[in-house]
Design a protein around this motif. Structure first.
Motif, PDB file in Angstrom:
ATOM      1  N   PHE A  91      13.829  10.629 -76.705  1.00 58.94           N
ATOM      2  CA  PHE A  91      12.870  10.743 -75.599  1.00 58.94           C
ATOM      3  C   PHE A  91      13.538  11.175 -74.291  1.00 58.94           C
ATOM      4  N   GLU A  92      14.847  10.965 -74.186  1.00 56.99           N
ATOM      5  CA  GLU A  92      15.554  11.532 -73.020  1.00 56.99           C
ATOM      6  C   GLU A  92      15.525  13.056 -73.127  1.00 56.99           C
ATOM      7  N   SER A  93      15.666  13.559 -74.353  1.00 54.57           N
ATOM      8  CA  SER A  93      15.599  15.012 -74.560  1.00 54.57           C
ATOM      9  C   SER A  93      14.201  15.532 -74.233  1.00 54.57           C
ATOM     10  N   VAL A  94      13.177  14.763 -74.622  1.00 54.11           N
ATOM     11  CA  VAL A  94      11.798  15.153 -74.307  1.00 54.11           C
ATOM     12  C   VAL A  94      11.645  15.260 -72.789  1.00 54.11           C
ATOM     13  N   PHE A  95      12.117  14.236 -72.089  1.00 53.73           N
ATOM     14  CA  PHE A  95      12.001  14.217 -70.626  1.00 53.73           C
ATOM     15  C   PHE A  95      12.743  15.410 -70.007  1.00 53.73           C
ATOM     16  N   LYS A  96      13.981  15.633 -70.478  1.00 51.52           N
ATOM     17  CA  LYS A  96      14.800  16.727 -69.926  1.00 51.52           C
ATOM     18  C   LYS A  96      14.129  18.077 -70.139  1.00 51.52           C
ATOM     19  N   GLN A  97      13.560  18.258 -71.318  1.00 56.15           N
ATOM     20  CA  GLN A  97      12.926  19.551 -71.609  1.00 56.15           C
ATOM     21  C   GLN A  97      11.698  19.736 -70.736  1.00 56.15           C
ATOM     22  N   GLU A  98      10.952  18.656 -70.471  1.00 48.90           N
ATOM     23  CA  GLU A  98       9.775  18.771 -69.609  1.00 48.90           C
ATOM     24  C   GLU A  98      10.177  19.107 -68.167  1.00 48.90           C
ATOM     25  N   VAL A  99      11.229  18.443 -67.687  1.00 43.74           N
ATOM     26  CA  VAL A  99      11.685  18.704 -66.311  1.00 43.74           C
ATOM     27  C   VAL A  99      12.166  20.151 -66.201  1.00 43.74           C
ATOM     28  N   ASP A 100      12.873  20.603 -67.221  1.00 41.42           N
ATOM     29  CA  ASP A 100      13.362  21.979 -67.230  1.00 41.42           C
ATOM     30  C   ASP A 100      12.181  22.967 -67.198  1.00 41.42           C
ATOM     31  N   ASN A 101      11.177  22.674 -67.997  1.00 43.91           N
ATOM     32  CA  ASN A 101      10.013  23.572 -68.025  1.00 43.91           C
ATOM     33  C   ASN A 101       9.283  23.551 -66.680  1.00 43.91           C
ATOM     34  N   THR A 102       9.207  22.386 -66.066  1.00 43.19           N
ATOM     35  CA  THR A 102       8.573  22.289 -64.749  1.00 43.19           C
ATOM     36  C   THR A 102       9.283  23.207 -63.754  1.00 43.19           C
ATOM     37  N   THR A 103      10.610  23.237 -63.815  1.00 40.51           N
ATOM     38  CA  THR A 103      11.381  24.096 -62.914  1.00 40.51           C
ATOM     39  C   THR A 103      10.956  25.554 -63.072  1.00 40.51           C
ATOM     40  N   TRP A 104      10.762  25.963 -64.305  1.00 34.30           N
ATOM     41  CA  TRP A 104      10.346  27.347 -64.567  1.00 34.30           C
ATOM     42  C   TRP A 104       8.925  27.605 -64.057  1.00 34.30           C
ATOM     43  N   ILE A 105       8.063  26.637 -64.279  1.00 33.28           N
ATOM     44  CA  ILE A 105       6.670  26.767 -63.821  1.00 33.28           C
ATOM     45  C   ILE A 105       6.662  26.910 -62.288  1.00 33.28           C
ATOM     46  N   TYR A 106       7.449  26.070 -61.611  1.00 31.34           N
ATOM     47  CA  TYR A 106       7.497  26.122 -60.145  1.00 31.34           C
ATOM     48  C   TYR A 106       7.981  27.489 -59.663  1.00 31.34           C
ATOM     49  N   LYS A 107       8.944  28.072 -60.400  1.00 32.08           N
ATOM     50  CA  LYS A 107       9.457  29.392 -60.006  1.00 32.08           C
ATOM     51  C   LYS A 107       8.333  30.431 -60.075  1.00 32.08           C
ATOM     52  N   LEU A 108       7.516  30.306 -61.124  1.00 31.01           N
ATOM     53  CA  LEU A 108       6.400  31.247 -61.275  1.00 31.01           C
ATOM     54  C   LEU A 108       5.364  31.058 -60.165  1.00 31.01           C
ATOM     55  N   VAL A 109       5.118  29.808 -59.808  1.00 31.35           N
ATOM     56  CA  VAL A 109       4.174  29.522 -58.719  1.00 31.35           C
ATOM     57  C   VAL A 109       4.700  30.145 -57.430  1.00 31.35           C
ATOM     58  N   LYS A 110       5.997  29.967 -57.186  1.00 38.30           N
ATOM     59  CA  LYS A 110       6.611  30.489 -55.964  1.00 38.30           C
ATOM     60  C   LYS A 110       6.535  32.021 -55.936  1.00 38.30           C
ATOM     61  N   LEU A 111       6.794  32.616 -57.074  1.00 35.34           N
ATOM     62  CA  LEU A 111       6.748  34.078 -57.175  1.00 35.34           C
ATOM     63  C   LEU A 111       5.331  34.592 -56.884  1.00 35.34           C
ATOM     64  N   SER A 112       4.341  33.924 -57.456  1.00 37.21           N
ATOM     65  CA  SER A 112       2.958  34.378 -57.238  1.00 37.21           C
ATOM     66  C   SER A 112       2.560  34.203 -55.772  1.00 37.21           C
ATOM     67  N   LEU A 113       3.122  33.187 -55.130  1.00 42.88           N
ATOM     68  CA  LEU A 113       2.861  32.956 -53.707  1.00 42.88           C
ATOM     69  C   LEU A 113       3.494  34.086 -52.883  1.00 42.88           C
ATOM     70  N   THR A 114       4.744  34.401 -53.189  1.00 43.61           N
ATOM     71  CA  THR A 114       5.459  35.450 -52.465  1.00 43.61           C
ATOM     72  C   THR A 114       4.741  36.792 -52.611  1.00 43.61           C
ATOM     73  N   GLU A 115       4.251  37.057 -53.825  1.00 44.46           N
ATOM     74  CA  GLU A 115       3.590  38.348 -54.070  1.00 44.46           C
ATOM     75  C   GLU A 115       2.107  38.325 -53.696  1.00 44.46           C
ATOM     76  N   GLU A 116       1.646  37.193 -53.256  1.00 41.04           N
ATOM     77  CA  GLU A 116       0.220  37.005 -52.929  1.00 41.04           C
ATOM     78  C   GLU A 116      -0.680  37.388 -54.105  1.00 41.04           C
ATOM     79  N   ASP A 117      -0.227  37.012 -55.290  1.00 41.75           N
ATOM     80  CA  ASP A 117      -1.035  37.209 -56.494  1.00 41.75           C
ATOM     81  C   ASP A 117      -1.813  35.909 -56.692  1.00 41.75           C
TER      82      ASP A 117
END
Ligand code: OFO
Length: 180
Positions: A91-117
């Motif tokens: 379950f530590e691996s489950v948690f780590k993988q979720e946190v890692d995926n969140t980081t990627w999701i946040y990057k996409l959110v930031k990118l869409s904000l920057t591009e005003e998409d």
């Protein structure tokens, strides 16, 4: 006439996120197979259902790219992680993988904000909410394992509880922000 409503950068980031969700599904699948081999039937059932959820997330992104007139690129999925040594590590691996995926999701959110998409920004909010819920669930399960310690009967109840957790793996098209 160009009908692609996604920029090249956003399109590439969404395609990368598709692979990330597929990778998450492989991780859950592999952890589920490990749990079953350790006689944790409830845990493995839970992890297999979650693997399906991650695949649905991948499909949700795929459908969005197509809806916006973009090009879907399906690539190879990286290997899952090595087997854990015990339930806590699992379950530590489950948690780590979720946190890692969140980081990627946040990057996409930031990118869409920057591009005003704003369409992509709005689409990604569902994933922000989903990641928060998944991280919370992983934290709660880790807490329960901590309380159970190494006591067999407590770990047995933990396993049985997970077996009874409602199956919330749904088809991507049925999933909305209100009904994740
Ligand atoms: Fe796709 O939600 Fe977890 O990682």
């Amino acid at each position: 006439m160009n009908t692609n409503r996604l920029s090249k950068t956003i399109e590439a980031a969404l395609n990368a996120q598709m692979t990330k969700e597929a990778h998450a599904a492989q991780i859950y699948l592999s952890l589920g197979a490990w749990a079953d081999s350790q006689a944790f039937g409830g845990v493995s059932n839970f992890l297999f259902r979650h693997a399906q959820e991650e695949r649905n997330h991948m499909m949700k992104i795929l459908e969005y790219i197509l809806k916006r007139g973009g090009k879907v690129t399906v690539t190879a999925i990286p290997d899952p992680i090595p087997d854990p040594k015990n339930l806590q590590e699992c379950f530590e691996s489950v948690f780590k993988q979720e946190v890692d995926n969140t980081t990627w999701i946040y990057k996409l959110v930031k990118l869409s904000l920057t591009e005003e998409d704003w369409a992509t920004w709005n689409f990604m909010q569902w994933f922000v909410k989903e990641q928060t819920e998944e991280e919370t669930l992983a934290i709660e399960l880790l807490d329960k394992i901590k309380v159970a310690g190494n006591e067999h009967s407590a770990l047995y109840s933990f396993d049985r509880d997970l077996l009874g957790t409602p199956d919330d793996a749904k088809l991507a098209q049925d999933v909305t922000a209100d009904k994740p």
